[in-house]
Design an enzyme around this catalytic site. Sequence first.
Site, PDB file in Angstrom:
ATOM      1  N   HIS A 254       0.757  -1.090   0.112  1.00 12.07           N
ATOM      2  CA  HIS A 254      -0.163  -0.068  -0.217  1.00 12.07           C
ATOM      3  C   HIS A 254       0.869   1.038   0.076  1.00 12.07           C
ATOM      4  CE1 HIS A 254      -3.037   2.886   1.317  1.00 12.07           C
ATOM      5  NE2 HIS A 254      -3.924   2.043   0.774  1.00 12.07           N
ATOM      6  N   GLU A 307      -7.780  -5.499   0.274  1.00  7.20           N
ATOM      7  CA  GLU A 307      -8.297  -6.371  -0.584  1.00  7.20           C
ATOM      8  C   GLU A 307      -8.252  -7.665  -0.322  1.00  7.20           C
ATOM      9  OE1 GLU A 307      -6.345  -3.550  -1.761  1.00  7.20           O
ATOM     10  OE2 GLU A 307      -7.777  -2.301  -2.678  1.00  7.20           O
TER      11      GLU A 307
END
Length: 371
Positions: A254, A307
């Site tokens: 991320h 996710e």
Amino acid sequence: MSGYIPGLEGITAAQTQISMVDGANGRLVYQGYVIADLAEEMSCEAVAFLLWTGRLPTRAELDALSLELAGSRTLTPAATSSLNALPVDTDPMDVLRSVVSIQGVEHRLAKPTVALAIHATASFPTILAMFHRHQRGLDPIKPRADLGHAANYLYMLTGEEARPELVRALNTYLVLLADHGMNASTFTARVIASTESDLTSCLVGAIGALKGPAHGGAPSAVIEQLEQIGAADDPEKWMRDARTRKVKFMGFGHRLYRVYDPRAKILKAMCERMNPKFFALASKVEEIALRLLHEEHPERPQSTNVEFYSAGVLQAIGLPKEYFSPTFAVSRVAGWSAHVLEQAANNRIIRPQSEYIGPEPRKPVPLGERG
């Protein structure tokens, strides 16, 4: 000296009260509330109210919001006709983008308001549920005013009330994904809002940004990659070979988080409880992936993102994988619209500079002299 930074990494593009992503400490804060304190106790309706207004609702305000959401779920005749005219193999994200645009035509000249945000938020689940049934040749299910936002979405998909644990899981997912700082789709919405465009245009642009696999398109890709790894005789060998071919591990890394994504931590626990078969493979893949990524770049912190385990939760809820990304949008529309409201309240058009790196000025060669 060039001031260009690829991806605008580290550039502050807005001041906001809506949410804070504390990547160093693994915290996500909505309007002053840490996500862990909201995720499994607060309804998605209450969190939407929080994002729009800056405070949690009273009981009377929450009841009024629930009624207004319920009254805004029906699509316009034009939106319904357009949805039914789409081929059944249309990507649900394309369906959402197209029908949201038509659904909002009647508000095209209106300035963004909380009432319009409620109208848009209410319509997203209806669009997806209607198209899901259209794909299967089934009649649409009318929304029920006595069901909450999450429960009604699942009801319109199947025609049956979902079990309470599935409703709670979807509600938690919708809370966790409702906002996340200046991500690509939120930035897109704010750029459009800064031109004094309407809320629908902002949301359509945000949906387009979310569709990309580098943003909201990752959860379904997690499922597909896990299926490939699970079918391999040696999962670690498959993964090492994949990295040799520069294949990205879906659900890891991320831009902001340097520790475990706090949303992923909550979803991981939910996934273990709800989807043990998925969890058994996913947790094994997670351990290998993090080890391999660390071997490649020990200097670069890598962690599991939202996710990865959201795929297992959404699968357990019963959603087809092609509806993972649009369900992300069902959640994020609350945050998008909150940012549009915030941008409109203190607006200045977003107009960054670009750095020209083309050739020096020159004279055009006449057409007849161009070999």
